[in-house]
Design a protein around this motif. Structure first.
Motif, PDB file in Angstrom:
ATOM      1  N   GLN A   1      -2.747  -1.729   2.260  1.00  0.00           N
ATOM      2  CA  GLN A   1      -2.100  -0.631   2.879  1.00  0.00           C
ATOM      3  C   GLN A   1      -3.175   0.644   3.247  1.00  0.00           C
TER       4      GLN A   1
ATOM      5  N   GLU B   1      -1.793   6.008   1.811  1.00  0.00           N
ATOM      6  CA  GLU B   1      -1.556   6.170   0.248  1.00  0.00           C
ATOM      7  C   GLU B   1      -0.110   6.549   0.316  1.00  0.00           C
TER       8      GLU B   1
ATOM      9  N   THR C   1       1.093   3.482  -4.804  1.00  0.00           N
ATOM     10  CA  THR C   1       0.568   2.465  -3.897  1.00  0.00           C
ATOM     11  C   THR C   1       0.469   1.154  -4.648  1.00  0.00           C
TER      12      THR C   1
END
Length: 135
Positions: A70, A73, A4
Motif C-alpha cells: 500500500q 498510509e 495499514t
C-alpha cells in the motif's frame, strides 16, 4: 496498531479465503466437465483437475502477495474500507478472469474432441471404387 497493518491482515485473510473457496468450488464442479472433455477417463480428469487447482493457487496467491503493498498510509476506518474494497475487488476480478480462461480453454478442448468423434463414419466402408481414368 497501525491501520495499514490492519488493512493488510484483513486483505490477506479475505483474499486467501476467497482463493481457497473458488479453487475448491471449481475443482469440485469442474471434475464432471473434465471427465467429459477427456472422454470419460476419470484418472486423467482427476490428475488434470489437480494440476489446474495447483496452478490456480500459484497464480492467484502470487498475485495476492504482489498486490499487498500500500503506497499511502491509512489514517482512519474509511481509508481501511476504501483500500480493502479496491484490493479485494481487483483480486475478485483476477479470480473471475482465471476462471473464465480455464473454462474457455477446456471448452475448446471439448469441442475439438466432439469434432473428432463426429468425423468417424457411422458405418465402415463396404466396398472400394477405382478412380476414373481420363476424367
Amino acid at each position: 496498531m497501525d491501520l495499514t497493518v490492519v488493512a493488510y491482515v484483513i486483505y490477506l485473510l479475505v483474499s486467501v479465503a476467497l482463493t481457497i473457496w473458488v479453487a475448491r468450488t471449481l475443482s469440485h464442479n469442474g471434475r464432471i466437465f473434465l471427465a467429459d472433455v477427456l472422454q470419460g477417463n476419470e484418472k486423467l480428469a482427476d490428475a488434470v483437475n489437480h494440476l489446474l487447482v495447483v496452478g490456480f493457487y500459484l497464480v492467484n496467491l502470487g498475485f495476492v502477495a504482489l498486490y499487498l503493498s500500500q503506497d499511502d498510509e491509512i489514517a482512519d476506518a474509511r481509508g481501511v474500507f476504501e483500500a480493502l474494497s479496491t484490493k479485494i475487488g481487483v483480486v475478485l476480478l483476477v479470480l473471475g478472469a482465471m476462471h473464465l480462461g480455464n473454462v474457455y480453454v477446456l471448452n475448446k478442448i471439448r469441442r475439438r474432441g466432439i469434432m473428432e468423434r463426429e468425423q468417424q463414419p457411422p458405418v465402415a466402408p463396404q466396398d472400394w471404387v477405382a478412380p476414373a481414368v481420363g476424367a
